[in-house]
Scaffold this motif. Sequence first.
Motif, PDB file in Angstrom:
ATOM      1  N   PRO A 188     -35.009 -36.030 -27.518  1.00 20.88           N
ATOM      2  CA  PRO A 188     -35.846 -34.888 -27.902  1.00 20.88           C
ATOM      3  C   PRO A 188     -37.190 -35.355 -28.427  1.00 20.88           C
ATOM      4  O   PRO A 188     -37.290 -36.398 -29.074  1.00 20.88           O
ATOM      5  CB  PRO A 188     -35.026 -34.219 -29.014  1.00 20.88           C
ATOM      6  N   GLN A 230     -38.545 -29.589 -39.503  1.00 23.90           N
ATOM      7  CA  GLN A 230     -37.152 -29.711 -39.941  1.00 23.90           C
ATOM      8  C   GLN A 230     -37.042 -30.670 -41.132  1.00 23.90           C
ATOM      9  O   GLN A 230     -36.248 -30.463 -42.045  1.00 23.90           O
ATOM     10  CB  GLN A 230     -36.267 -30.202 -38.792  1.00 23.90           C
ATOM     11  N   GLN A 245     -30.550 -34.400 -35.632  1.00 23.89           N
ATOM     12  CA  GLN A 245     -30.573 -33.827 -34.282  1.00 23.89           C
ATOM     13  C   GLN A 245     -31.952 -33.913 -33.633  1.00 23.89           C
ATOM     14  O   GLN A 245     -32.062 -33.843 -32.407  1.00 23.89           O
ATOM     15  CB  GLN A 245     -30.131 -32.357 -34.341  1.00 23.89           C
ATOM     16  N   TYR A 246     -32.998 -34.062 -34.432  1.00 23.93           N
ATOM     17  CA  TYR A 246     -34.352 -34.013 -33.903  1.00 23.93           C
ATOM     18  C   TYR A 246     -35.023 -35.380 -33.801  1.00 23.93           C
ATOM     19  O   TYR A 246     -36.119 -35.476 -33.255  1.00 23.93           O
ATOM     20  CB  TYR A 246     -35.221 -33.103 -34.778  1.00 23.93           C
ATOM     21  N   SER A 261     -30.954 -25.255 -35.587  1.00 26.15           N
ATOM     22  CA  SER A 261     -30.065 -26.285 -35.040  1.00 26.15           C
ATOM     23  C   SER A 261     -30.419 -26.546 -33.587  1.00 26.15           C
ATOM     24  O   SER A 261     -30.701 -25.622 -32.825  1.00 26.15           O
ATOM     25  CB  SER A 261     -28.608 -25.830 -35.160  1.00 26.15           C
ATOM     26  N   ARG A 262     -30.427 -27.815 -33.203  1.00 25.36           N
ATOM     27  CA  ARG A 262     -30.735 -28.194 -31.829  1.00 25.36           C
ATOM     28  C   ARG A 262     -29.462 -28.385 -31.003  1.00 25.36           C
ATOM     29  O   ARG A 262     -29.465 -28.167 -29.790  1.00 25.36           O
ATOM     30  CB  ARG A 262     -31.549 -29.496 -31.820  1.00 25.36           C
TER      31      ARG A 262
END
Length: 437
Positions: free
Chosen positions: A39, A48, A165-166, A226-227
């Motif tokens: 990502p 985030q 997640q990012y 949330s990704r």
Amino acid sequence: MNNDKHPQPVLSKGEQHREENGPRNDLVEAESPLESPAPPEDWFAWLQVLGAFCLNLNTWGLMNTFGVFQTFYELDLLASKSSSDISWIGSTQAFLMFIVSAIVGPVVDAGYLQSLLALGSFLAVLGMFMTSLCNEYWQVFLAQALTMGLGFGCLYVPAPTIVSQYFHANTALAMGASSAGTALGGIIYPIIFIQLQPRIGFGWATRVIAFIVLATMLIPLVMMRSRAPPTTKWSLVDRTAFRDTPYLLLNTGLIFGFMGFYIILYYIQLFAIQETTVSHNISTYILVIVNASSLPGRLIPGYYADRTGSINVQTIVALVGAVMTFALIAIHSAPGLIVYCVLYGFASGAFMGLPAAGVVSLSADRSKIGTRLGMTLAVVGCGVLVSTPIAGAILNRRDGRYWVGLIVWCGALLSASMVAMAVTRIWKIGVGLKRVI
């Protein structure tokens, strides 16, 4: 006779281009779903981090502020209650944060991030506002221990979960930036209370903090998303962990370590007032010094932990914390106490910032890391629940050596943590001092 030999058609340049590139494009289209491109770490990803920063500011940061409330309650609002009774407020708050966090992890994975942020923000803000109205012990316990503790439990886990997640290339930087909220909260909230309480009273000083929490919690509510897709596969317990001796030893070391480090965070300001010759102005900022020193403690050892091993670093900082704690018996002057607070704050920040890395290093199955982290948080919370009330009970003896007893209790816990951490690394990789774990 030549029917099977068809002449090749003459293609235009455009047709030749489509003929040559068509299969190649089809191949790319077929393969692209199978690829998992990293990502982009763009501006939205850093939003985030900002949201996670605010979550840490208003969970760990507020929880590390309880020392100023402990001192105020003992000397003023709840002076009729014992040190042990009052410390149950802070320890219960921490216990609930750890226990609820163990359950919240799967809820985040299931796709309920916004609901958790909304519920946790409401409980944290409500608890702080209700604390400002309290006059009795049971009221403070209900508002500051139970309500805020439950709110913290809903808010803590989303911070590292969403940031992870990012980010991929700058994960450590992003995690470090978001965790700085813990240290900042431990600095600004005590200063606000110390400065405002004598001027506008306990109620309005606490309300000012509540309004700051309310304003800063709007950021993660609006920004954080949330990704990862929701999952339905989760478990609260990894049964294989009970047969993993190094993991069990690590948890033992973490329990003793958190029990020991939190004692000083709760009682250092009261110690400065009652047992040293420091001025009143300096004594009111002692906890601020400890929390400010924890910021480089979270960043610098975390950087070297990637190279030398998180468990190795935690073993060293537990040893430093134990030695410094026993040295506190002989400290009665302002310079000595300030040096102690700086070193102790650095060690506590390092120790509390590395448990997740230690669990990861001992987990062969990466799919069970979340479950094991939840189990670790649960057992650590049980230790934090009882450590400071025991320290308060030691203070209640008032036999002339009660502060020595509290210091020895804290030093013994940190020594036990150091031993358990050392045994963990020896059991896992042997006695080689240069081995990374």
